[in-house]
Scaffold this motif. Structure first.
Motif, PDB file in Angstrom:
ATOM      1  N   PRO A   4       0.614  -1.122   0.127  1.00  0.00           N
ATOM      2  CA  PRO A   4       0.013  -0.119   0.071  1.00  0.00           C
ATOM      3  C   PRO A   4       0.767   1.082  -0.107  1.00  0.00           C
ATOM      4  O   PRO A   4       0.552   2.536  -0.371  1.00  0.00           O
ATOM      5  N   ALA A   5       1.730   0.828   0.853  1.00  0.00           N
ATOM      6  CA  ALA A   5       2.657   2.831   0.548  1.00  0.00           C
ATOM      7  C   ALA A   5       3.400   2.972  -0.477  1.00  0.00           C
ATOM      8  O   ALA A   5       3.459   3.728  -0.931  1.00  0.00           O
ATOM      9  N   LEU A   6       4.225   1.572  -1.374  1.00  0.00           N
ATOM     10  CA  LEU A   6       4.813   1.801  -2.676  1.00  0.00           C
ATOM     11  C   LEU A   6       3.544   2.812  -3.452  1.00  0.00           C
ATOM     12  O   LEU A   6       3.629   2.899  -4.477  1.00  0.00           O
ATOM     13  N   PHE A   7       2.006   1.308  -3.010  1.00  0.00           N
ATOM     14  CA  PHE A   7       0.620   2.417  -4.425  1.00  0.00           C
ATOM     15  C   PHE A   7       0.597   3.448  -3.885  1.00  0.00           C
ATOM     16  O   PHE A   7       0.672   4.334  -4.388  1.00  0.00           O
ATOM     17  N   GLU A   8       0.825   3.888  -2.805  1.00  0.00           N
ATOM     18  CA  GLU A   8       0.421   5.357  -2.656  1.00  0.00           C
ATOM     19  C   GLU A   8       1.759   6.205  -3.073  1.00  0.00           C
ATOM     20  O   GLU A   8       1.411   7.417  -3.535  1.00  0.00           O
ATOM     21  N   ALA A   9       2.299   6.045  -2.745  1.00  0.00           N
ATOM     22  CA  ALA A   9       4.093   7.020  -3.320  1.00  0.00           C
ATOM     23  C   ALA A   9       3.776   6.733  -4.265  1.00  0.00           C
ATOM     24  O   ALA A   9       3.787   8.064  -5.440  1.00  0.00           O
ATOM     25  N   GLU A  10       3.742   5.584  -5.483  1.00  0.00           N
ATOM     26  CA  GLU A  10       3.244   5.625  -6.606  1.00  0.00           C
ATOM     27  C   GLU A  10       2.062   6.961  -7.115  1.00  0.00           C
ATOM     28  O   GLU A  10       2.436   7.423  -8.513  1.00  0.00           O
ATOM     29  N   LEU A  11       1.197   6.913  -6.876  1.00  0.00           N
ATOM     30  CA  LEU A  11       0.103   7.346  -7.054  1.00  0.00           C
ATOM     31  C   LEU A  11       0.461   9.074  -6.945  1.00  0.00           C
ATOM     32  O   LEU A  11       0.450  10.466  -8.019  1.00  0.00           O
ATOM     33  N   VAL A  12       1.048   9.464  -6.343  1.00  0.00           N
ATOM     34  CA  VAL A  12       2.493  10.778  -5.752  1.00  0.00           C
ATOM     35  C   VAL A  12       2.554  11.366  -7.114  1.00  0.00           C
ATOM     36  O   VAL A  12       2.657  11.967  -7.427  1.00  0.00           O
ATOM     37  N   ARG A  13       3.446  10.658  -6.896  1.00  0.00           N
ATOM     38  CA  ARG A  13       4.727  10.689  -8.237  1.00  0.00           C
ATOM     39  C   ARG A  13       3.984  11.191  -8.855  1.00  0.00           C
ATOM     40  O   ARG A  13       4.237  11.783  -9.998  1.00  0.00           O
ATOM     41  N   LEU A  14       3.338  10.393  -9.636  1.00  0.00           N
ATOM     42  CA  LEU A  14       1.984  10.607 -11.103  1.00  0.00           C
ATOM     43  C   LEU A  14       1.329  11.601 -11.057  1.00  0.00           C
ATOM     44  O   LEU A  14       0.817  12.112 -12.423  1.00  0.00           O
ATOM     45  N   GLY A  15       1.179  12.327  -9.951  1.00  0.00           N
ATOM     46  CA  GLY A  15       0.327  13.579  -9.433  1.00  0.00           C
ATOM     47  C   GLY A  15      -1.076  13.844  -9.659  1.00  0.00           C
ATOM     48  O   GLY A  15      -1.609  14.441  -8.903  1.00  0.00           O
TER      49      GLY A  15
END
Length: 267
Positions: A4-15
């Protein structure tokens, strides 16, 4: 770092806004939990699923399959409040014949309430709703009577639609067969499994051949095969020129629809 943390971080990175990314991560984790599954096995690598989700949410709607299809549901600036709390506001949605729309969002954001507004079962506190007259509504819970058999349900719901008993029963059996279900004579609804009871709900929603189908997480309790049968039936409805609105918490369902309404953005 957890999935979940990796998923959240990637979402933020994608804007994606951080608060919305956290909401999506929590919702996705809850989805995997409901299926007692490891998120990595259920959704795949976190970074790939995040990219897929962002693409689906941001992609423009494809050209309608029925460009000339009539508008069967139109929401303009729809708002709903409970006492002093605003559940959602400013919701716009147009669905034509031959289109499928999905309503997504975190638990508690009002998805089921909005579907009830679409069905005319709840009044909005603002905005306007226009719908076709022939509507089929499938609730997430309820909708059936414990002491009635499926055949009795078909007869009762058919009578409301002006169908003679024999036609209502034969139509119900035919629609049940499309979901790989053959109702047992004399078996009451309270004796059905959760998934089979939901099949009964789906049949009742379609029994009178509505132009607009409103489905509130209609696949609860379905196994994978029945879940695929359900989406094949949705495609059949779409190909027949009907409009379908599905409330879903399974984000991978978004690849099957023409419009996505993220209700979380209207909180």
């Amino acid at each position: 770092m957890s999935w979940p943390a990796l998923f959240e971080a990637e979402l933020v990175r994608l804007g994606v806004e951080p608060a919305r990314a956290r909401q999506l991560a929590d919702e996705t984790g809850a989805q995997a939990g409901e299926h007692a599954a490891d998120p990595a096995q259920f959704f795949g690598p976190a970074h790939l699923y995040a990219r897929h989700l962002v693409t689906e949410l941001q992609a423009p709607a494809p050209a309608p399959r029925y460009a000339e299809g009539p508008v069967l549901l139109s929401l303009t600036g729809v708002t709903k409040r409970y006492r002093r709390r605003t559940v959602f506001h400013g919701v716009d949605l147009t669905v034509r014949g031959g289109e499928v729309a999905a309503i997504v969002g975190a638990n508690g954001c009002g998805k089921s309430t909005l579907l009830r507004v679409c069905a005319g079962l709840a009044r909005p506190d603002g905005g306007s709703v226009r719908r076709t007259r022939r509507v089929g509504y499938v609730p997430q819970d309820g909708g059936t009577a414990d002491w009635l058999t499926p055949e009795e349900h078909f007869t009762l719901f058919g009578a409301v639609a002006g169908m003679v008993p024999r036609r209502a029963r034969s139509t119900g059996d035919h629609l049940a067969a499309r979901l790989a279900w053959r109702p047992a004579r004399g078996q009451r609804a309270q004796q059905l499994s959760g998934g089979t009871r939901q099949k009964l709900n789906l049949v009742l929603g379609e029994l009178h051949a509505p132009d607009l189908l409103l489905l509130d997480e209609p696949y609860q309790g379905f196994d994978q095969g029945t879940y695929l049968d359900f989406w094949r039936q949705v495609f059949t409805w779409r190909d027949a020129g009907r409009a379908v609105v599905v409330v879903t918490h399974l984000l991978h369902d978004l690849q099957n629809v023409d419009h996505v309404l993220d209700l979380g953005a209207h909180a």
